[in-house]
Design an enzyme around this catalytic site. Structure first.
Site, PDB file in Angstrom:
ATOM      1  N   TYR A 123       0.777  -1.233   0.000  1.00 55.74           N
ATOM      2  CA  TYR A 123       0.000   0.000   0.000  1.00 55.74           C
ATOM      3  C   TYR A 123       0.814   1.290   0.000  1.00 55.74           C
ATOM      4  O   TYR A 123       0.261   2.370  -0.187  1.00 55.74           O
ATOM      5  CB  TYR A 123      -0.977  -0.021   1.172  1.00 55.74           C
ATOM      6  CG  TYR A 123      -2.038  -1.078   0.979  1.00 55.74           C
ATOM      7  CD1 TYR A 123      -3.134  -0.834   0.156  1.00 55.74           C
ATOM      8  CD2 TYR A 123      -1.923  -2.334   1.552  1.00 55.74           C
ATOM      9  CE1 TYR A 123      -4.094  -1.810  -0.069  1.00 55.74           C
ATOM     10  CE2 TYR A 123      -2.871  -3.327   1.336  1.00 55.74           C
ATOM     11  CZ  TYR A 123      -3.957  -3.054   0.526  1.00 55.74           C
ATOM     12  OH  TYR A 123      -4.900  -4.027   0.298  1.00 55.74           O
ATOM     13  N   PHE A 415     -10.968  -3.800  11.902  1.00 61.83           N
ATOM     14  CA  PHE A 415     -11.957  -3.741  10.822  1.00 61.83           C
ATOM     15  C   PHE A 415     -11.422  -4.443   9.584  1.00 61.83           C
ATOM     16  O   PHE A 415     -11.968  -4.353   8.522  1.00 61.83           O
ATOM     17  CB  PHE A 415     -12.352  -2.288  10.497  1.00 61.83           C
ATOM     18  CG  PHE A 415     -11.222  -1.382  10.088  1.00 61.83           C
ATOM     19  CD1 PHE A 415     -10.870  -1.264   8.755  1.00 61.83           C
ATOM     20  CD2 PHE A 415     -10.490  -0.660  11.033  1.00 61.83           C
ATOM     21  CE1 PHE A 415      -9.825  -0.436   8.366  1.00 61.83           C
ATOM     22  CE2 PHE A 415      -9.460   0.172  10.656  1.00 61.83           C
ATOM     23  CZ  PHE A 415      -9.120   0.290   9.336  1.00 61.83           C
TER      24      PHE A 415
END
Length: 415
Positions: A123, A415
């Site tokens: 990322y 999450f």
């Protein structure tokens, strides 16, 4: 690339999750976990990459609010469910989803985006920098003692704390109230959105790895709950006797006394010799209370990867430990609206960040700003690595001090 990006339709949700599971090894999550994700998914914020009639890529973004230095809660997109099928890797599918998603997040008015990465190397090229770390401990409780300050009086006196076992579901409201009060005290923490209070209680039998069902202990003082620990016990033994492990899920406390009392409880659980504590903050006070830190077997890992979607808005949303007046030359080829020069002025009371034509004091990419934003990574350290370039002498030291945080950033909310 022939793929087309579309917003997730209700009829495709199960297929969308199936594809995520397949990309992550093909092991299905427990039915109760899948049901929770169905309730929590923001369908209108989720994307599908289609190659004809085949779903080949997925991504989603929850809507959170994250504490930043100074205590403000800033709208933050929680990037999740990112996958590309193995037949379509290295064909630009991920890049197209990331670009569309960041454009969407900007349109939603959320200046920050964060994720936890299964593969950290992926990322950075999309502007995400590692902003928080976790420590993991495996503590030999039969050889490590908790060493309280001399006299153990005042804030560290535990005599006034009452511990009470409770069913996790019955204690949910009390635990959530403690968590809510803790959110503003540490950068990186996420305010619990409706429905997310169910996540810490997920306890599928197939995921226990030989441990007991989830258990909960509450710390009470003055008639209110001031802390909690949720944990399980994994029995084990050898000819010399029992050697079980306490597996800590999470622990929060409002006072040093409650914190110490909870850890003392975990250390003293019968028939155990170990406590496993994963995902703790790097400045966890426990490190200063144990008699032998080497026997805590501490390791470190990356946690939150953070991206500034709106450089001006994000830098103006936090406060700064020391007065700062610096011009950044920001490189951001992936989100060109961020590229260019920004003047940041601020202090402990507030800040502003505006476009400028003034000469740059520091040059860096948006990735470095993401790493430094919560105060867990110093700009000076990034400078020594060659990731921040100083054009005005002294600017790097000034900005590095200002960007710091009195407590290490931490994100316990998954999450």
């Amino acid at each position: 690339m022939t793929t087309e990006l579309r917003v997730l339709r209700p009829a495709d949700w199960d297929l969308w999750v199936d594809k995520v599971e397949l990309a992550f090894g093909g092991v299905a999550v427990a039915p109760e976990e899948r049901a929770l994700w169905r309730r929590l998914t923001h369908r209108e914020r989720s994307l599908c990459a289609w190659d004809g009639d085949e779903l080949v890529g997925t991504s989603g973004a929850f809507s959170f609010r994250m504490t930043v230095p100074g205590g403000s809660l800033v709208p933050t997109a929680g990037v999740t469910m990112v996958s590309v099928q193995p037949t379509h890797r290295r064909q630009g599918v991920l890049r197209s989803m990331m670009r569309r998603q960041l454009e969407d997040i900007r349109g939603w008015g959320e200046p920050l985006a964060g994720l936890t990465a299964s593969e950290p190397a992926i990322y950075g090229r999309f502007g995400y920098g590692i902003a928080t770390h976790n420590i993991h401990m495996r503590i030999e409780t039969h050889r490590v003692q908790l060493s309280m300050p001399s006299g153990a009086e005042g804030a560290y006196a535990t005599d006034g704390v009452r511990l009470r076992l409770s069913k996790p579901e019955a204690a949910r409201a009390a635990c959530e109230a403690v968590y809510a009060r803790r959110v503003a005290t540490r950068p990186g923490m996420l305010a619990r959105q409706p429905g997310w209070e169910e996540s810490p209680l997920l306890d599928p039998e197939g995921g226990r790895d030989g441990a007991s069902p989830l258990q909960c202990v509450l710390a009470e003082a003055g008639g209110e709950t001031v802390g909690y620990a949720r944990y399980a016990v994994r029995p084990a033994g050898e000819p010399a006797g029992p050697k079980g492990t306490v597996v800590l899920r999470d622990l929060e406390a409002l006072t040093p006394a409650a914190y110490a009392a909870l850890w003392r409880f975990l250390f003293d659980i019968g028939l155990t010799s170990w406590v496993e504590a994963r995902g703790r903050p790097v400045d966890d006070p426990l490190l200063h209370l144990v008699s032998d830190v080497r026997r805590c077997r501490v390791s470190v890992s990356d946690r939150l990867h953070l991206r500034l979607v709106d450089v001006g808005g994000a830098l103006a949303a936090r406060t700064y430990l020391a007065p700062v007046d610096v011009v950044f030359e920001v490189e951001d080829a992936f989100c060109p609206w961020n590229a260019g020069r920004w003047r940041l002025t601020g202090d402990a009371k507030g800040a502003s960040c505006e476009r400028t034509r003034d000469a740059a004091d520091l040059a860096l990419s948006v990735r470095e700003l993401g790493s430094a934003y919560l105060g867990g990574t110093s700009l000076a350290s990034l400078g020594r690595a060659g990731r921040v370039r100083e054009a005005r002498e002294g600017a790097l030291a000034e900005a590095s001090v200002a960007f710091g945080s009195a407590v290490a950033p931490w994100m316990p909310h998954g999450f």
